[in-house]
Enzyme design. Structure first.
Site, mmCIF file in Angstrom:
data_model
loop_
_atom_site.group_PDB
_atom_site.id
_atom_site.type_symbol
_atom_site.label_atom_id
_atom_site.label_comp_id
_atom_site.label_asym_id
_atom_site.label_seq_id
_atom_site.Cartn_x
_atom_site.Cartn_y
_atom_site.Cartn_z
ATOM 1 N N ASP A 161 -11.285 3.478 5.166
ATOM 2 C CA ASP A 161 -11.309 1.548 4.194
ATOM 3 C C ASP A 161 -13.296 1.490 5.020
ATOM 4 O OD1 ASP A 161 -10.739 -0.861 3.262
ATOM 5 O OD2 ASP A 161 -9.650 -2.008 4.745
ATOM 6 N N LYS B 132 1.163 -1.224 -0.006
ATOM 7 C CA LYS B 132 0.038 -0.146 0.171
ATOM 8 C C LYS B 132 1.199 1.480 -0.292
ATOM 9 C CE LYS B 132 -3.555 -1.875 2.026
ATOM 10 N NZ LYS B 132 -3.845 -2.958 3.597
ATOM 11 N N GLN C 268 -4.286 -2.017 9.927
ATOM 12 C CA GLN C 268 -4.452 -3.459 9.794
ATOM 13 C C GLN C 268 -4.717 -4.389 9.726
ATOM 14 O OE1 GLN C 268 -3.021 -3.579 5.575
ATOM 15 N NE2 GLN C 268 -3.466 -5.405 6.263
#
Ligand code: NAP
Length: 279
Positions: free
Chosen positions: A120, A53, A97
């Site tokens: 996200d 990323k 994450q």
């Protein structure tokens, strides 16, 4: 009928091409989009994802801040890091994450992310907005699946979509997005009875199971569209590609399917957030 390989690299490049001009305009106005990723502990797959990323950001001129916290981090310590990033006006997106080590209350940590930086879609508010059909940032993998469907002009209206998996960041939000586009949606999970019978009725299949080669070609309806979100050790998806390829009308490969588009959606959401520039 011609079989279509749904090429995620092509879709991902198309998204990135559209972002270049937008990033330049932001930079001309003194704003560089910035994504902060938080990695807790030393899970090698998570480290790889975070690195990928970061590299994708760099290639496009997006700043990335990588916060790497030790394995023994407490929930309170993680919340403090998230608070600092929430308050940092140069940060436009925050990605925690998943998974985090067991001692951390993951839900509490996700909820601490400012909705304006939740690129996200992990907060309950972000998920709620996705389900109700508004809001800016659905989870990136569900958004990627919808982007592939849109790019290849696959019609959803009145189609039966079967999603295998109901996780908060994948199965549930992609079910909601498909429903919002007028598909008739069945969401399956580990307690679903007769999964192969349900898949036989599916025009669209989304595999989000987390089990390598789980979905078999013999379970599919001839000509169905198969989108494999799975990403298991050794670059293996959640479908048995060889047998599913035979049955499907269109199919995503692994690697080179949903994965690269997911990263592009993360970049897009970060740029969207920088443009909204509410901080
Ligand atoms: P997850 O949280 O482990 O959820 C898996 C889901 O599959 C659960 O809802 C589970 O049901 C269901 N399931 C498990 N066994 C099943 C069975 N035998 N029959 C039917 N359903 C079953 O996984 P996730 O985070 O959603 O990820 C799913 C896959 O997507 C993984 O392969 C992951 O690596 C991949 N992924 C890819 C990307 C990408 O960018 N491509 C991003 C995120 C995840 P229950 O709810 O009943 O337990």
């Amino acid at each position: 009928m011609e079989k279509i390989i749904l090429d995620g690299n092509v879709v991902a490049q198309n998204i990135k091409d559209q972002l270049k001009g937008r990033i330049e305009s932001l930079q001309n106005n003194g704003i560089t989009p910035c994504l902060a990723t938080i990695l807790v502990g030393n899970n090698p797959s998570s480290e790889t994802y975070v690195r990928m990323k970061g590299n994708a950001c760099k290639k496009l001129g997006i700043n990335s801040i990588r916060v790497h916290l030790p394995e023994e981090t407490t929930t309170i310590e993680l919340l403090e890091t998230i608070r600092e990033l929430n308050e940092d006006p140069t940060v436009h997106g925050i990605l925690l994450q998943h998974p985090v080590p067991a001692q951390i209350d993951e839900r509490m940590a996700f909820e601490a992310i400012d909705i304006r930086k939740d690129v996200d879609g992990v907060t309950s508010a972000g998920y709620g907005q996705t389900a109700l059909g508004f809001g800016n940032y659905p989870s990136c993998t569900p958004a990627a699946i919808m982007e592939i469907i849109k790019y290849y002009k696959i019609s959803l209206e009145g189609k039966h979509a079967v999603v295998v998996g109901r996780s908060p960041i994948l199965g549930k939000p992609v079910s909601a997005l498909l429903l919002n586009e007028n598909a008739t949606v069945t969401t399956c999970h580990s307690k679903t009875a007769n999964l192969p019978d349900i898949l036989k009725q599916a025009d669209i299949v989304v595999a989000a199971v987390g089990k390598p080669k789980f979905i078999q070609g013999s379970w599919l309806k001839e000509g169905s569209v198969v989108l494999d979100a799975g990403y298991n050790k050794g670059n293996i998806g959640d479908i048995d590609y060889e047998s599913c390829y035979e049955a499907a009308g269109a199919i995503t490969p692994v690697p080179g399917g949903v994965g690269p588009v997911t990263i592009s959606m993360l970049l897009k959401h970060t740029v969207d957030s920088a443009e909204n520039n509410l901080f």
